[in-house]
Write a protein that holds these residues in place. Structure first.
Motif, short mmCIF file in Angstrom:
data_model
loop_
_atom_site.label_atom_id
_atom_site.label_comp_id
_atom_site.label_asym_id
_atom_site.label_seq_id
_atom_site.Cartn_x
_atom_site.Cartn_y
_atom_site.Cartn_z
N GLN A 15 0.83 -1.21 0.00
CA GLN A 15 0.00 0.00 0.00
C GLN A 15 0.86 1.26 0.00
O GLN A 15 0.41 2.33 -0.40
CB GLN A 15 -0.91 0.00 1.22
CG GLN A 15 -1.96 -1.11 1.22
CD GLN A 15 -2.59 -1.33 2.57
OE1 GLN A 15 -2.43 -0.50 3.49
NE2 GLN A 15 -3.29 -2.44 2.74
N ALA A 16 2.10 1.13 0.47
CA ALA A 16 3.06 2.24 0.54
C ALA A 16 2.58 3.32 1.52
O ALA A 16 1.59 3.14 2.21
CB ALA A 16 3.32 2.83 -0.84
N GLY A 17 3.31 4.40 1.57
CA GLY A 17 3.00 5.46 2.51
C GLY A 17 4.27 6.01 3.12
O GLY A 17 5.38 5.55 2.83
N SER A 18 4.12 6.99 3.98
CA SER A 18 5.27 7.64 4.60
C SER A 18 5.88 6.74 5.66
O SER A 18 5.29 5.74 6.09
CB SER A 18 4.84 8.97 5.24
OG SER A 18 4.00 8.70 6.35
N HIS A 19 7.08 7.13 6.10
CA HIS A 19 7.77 6.42 7.18
C HIS A 19 6.87 6.35 8.42
O HIS A 19 6.70 5.29 9.03
CB HIS A 19 9.06 7.19 7.49
CG HIS A 19 10.03 6.45 8.34
ND1 HIS A 19 11.35 6.81 8.45
CD2 HIS A 19 9.89 5.38 9.16
CE1 HIS A 19 11.97 6.00 9.28
NE2 HIS A 19 11.10 5.12 9.74
N GLU A 20 6.28 7.48 8.77
CA GLU A 20 5.42 7.53 9.95
C GLU A 20 4.18 6.67 9.77
O GLU A 20 3.71 6.02 10.72
CB GLU A 20 5.03 8.98 10.27
CG GLU A 20 6.17 9.86 10.74
CD GLU A 20 7.13 10.26 9.61
OE1 GLU A 20 6.75 10.10 8.42
OE2 GLU A 20 8.25 10.72 9.91
N HIS A 21 3.63 6.66 8.55
CA HIS A 21 2.43 5.85 8.27
C HIS A 21 2.74 4.37 8.44
O HIS A 21 1.94 3.63 9.03
CB HIS A 21 1.94 6.13 6.85
CG HIS A 21 0.82 5.24 6.41
ND1 HIS A 21 -0.49 5.42 6.81
CD2 HIS A 21 0.82 4.13 5.62
CE1 HIS A 21 -1.25 4.47 6.28
NE2 HIS A 21 -0.49 3.68 5.55
#
Length: 297
Positions: free
Chosen positions: A151-157
């Motif tokens: 799904q991917a996303g930011s480091h924090e996500h």
């Protein structure tokens, strides 16, 4: 990017067309390779380096599909990881190194020792029987972590998503989130997310499906390991993967084996408490590397 410890350098090595990234410490003693687990990278050993690098010539490769090493779709079997590390041992590392592998890195280390000239192997809570994974919480972790990466996303996500991964623990009726378990602080989850985001999702797909272990045959592989082996076992009730049955299998098949049990530690071992693990590692290496050096003089 993770900063390198003082005196360390990084480079790449081509193994069968795969670019293997590795970090190398100063030449302060006998060679020692550290092999990480699934969805981790060389930095998972950072807590050990201040004690190990003054005494050993440390090498920390990223397994293919992990960290800064190359990706090869659907080519993440134990035998293929071992192919890369054997080539690395033969062409880059000084002769007769010791190996310390954690989790996946432990069975890769045993596979390498069955083929190459290795002076000693330390296995950090690695399962000997692949069926252990299917019945452990790590099967659920890898399954949900793979979906997060796709799904991917930011480091924090990703860190937040890892914390929300639901686990069914023995003796507890309701699923428990990873973030609720002791030791899984925000900083720990951020570091886990960092290394996971550098992992090919195919690594986790193959682990969950079991194809990672297609050619892992302990009956034939362990009997070909002639060097001394130390088994580091966490507590299976605290999520450790190395079972008592695995230990008995290893003792039956390995010609020279020692066993240390850590009842207060889970699968993460040194990532939870480095001191007792370091003590076991260094005492074992002091005994066996000295013997190995004397035998070659």
């Amino acid at each position: 990017m993770i900063p390198l410890p003082s005196g360390f350098k990084e480079s790449f090595f081509s193994a069968g067309g795969v670019a293997v990234h590795y970090v190398e410490g100063p030449c302060n003693g006998p060679p020692l390779l550290l092999l990480h687990g699934t969805a981790r990278d060389w930095n998972s050993f950072s807590v050990l380096l201040p004690q190990l690098s003054p005494r050993f010539h440390v090498f920390l490769p990223d397994l293919r599909g992990h960290g800064a090493s190359g990706r090869v779709p659907c080519a993440y079997r134990v035998s293929q990881f071992a192919d890369d590390i054997c080539e690395f041992v033969r062409r880059v590392v000084p002769p007769n190194p010791a190996l310390f592998g954690h989790s996946l890195g432990g069975i890769v280390a045993l596979s390498v020792a069955a083929r190459c000239g290795i002076s000693a192997v330390i296995v950090g809570d690695s399962m000997i029987s692949p069926k252990n994974l299917a019945s452990s919480i790590y099967h659920a972790i890898f399954f949900q972590l793979r979906d997060l990466l796709v799904q991917a996303g930011s480091h924090e996500h990703i860190a937040h998503g890892i914390g929300k991964v639901q686990l069914q623990l023995p003796g507890i009726d309701q699923p428990v989130a990873i973030a609720e378990l002791p030791g899984n602080t925000p900083a720990v989850l951020i570091e886990w997310a960092r290394s996971a985001m550098l992992t090919d999702p195919d690594v986790l797909t193959m682990a969950v499906e079991g194809s990672t272990y297609d050619q892992w045959q302990p009956e034939s592989i362990l009997s070909r390991v002639s060097c001394p082996v130390l088994l580091l076992q966490g507590n299976p009730e605290l999520d450790a993967l190395l079972t008592d049955s695995d230990v008995e299998t290893a003792k039956r098949l390995l010609p020279s084996v020692e066993h240390n049990n850590f009842p207060l530690l889970g699968h993460a071992l040194f990532m939870q408490r480095p001191d007792p693990v370091l003590k076991a590692i260094t005492e074992f290496l002091d005994r066996h590397l000295c013997k190995s050096s004397a035998a070659t003089e």
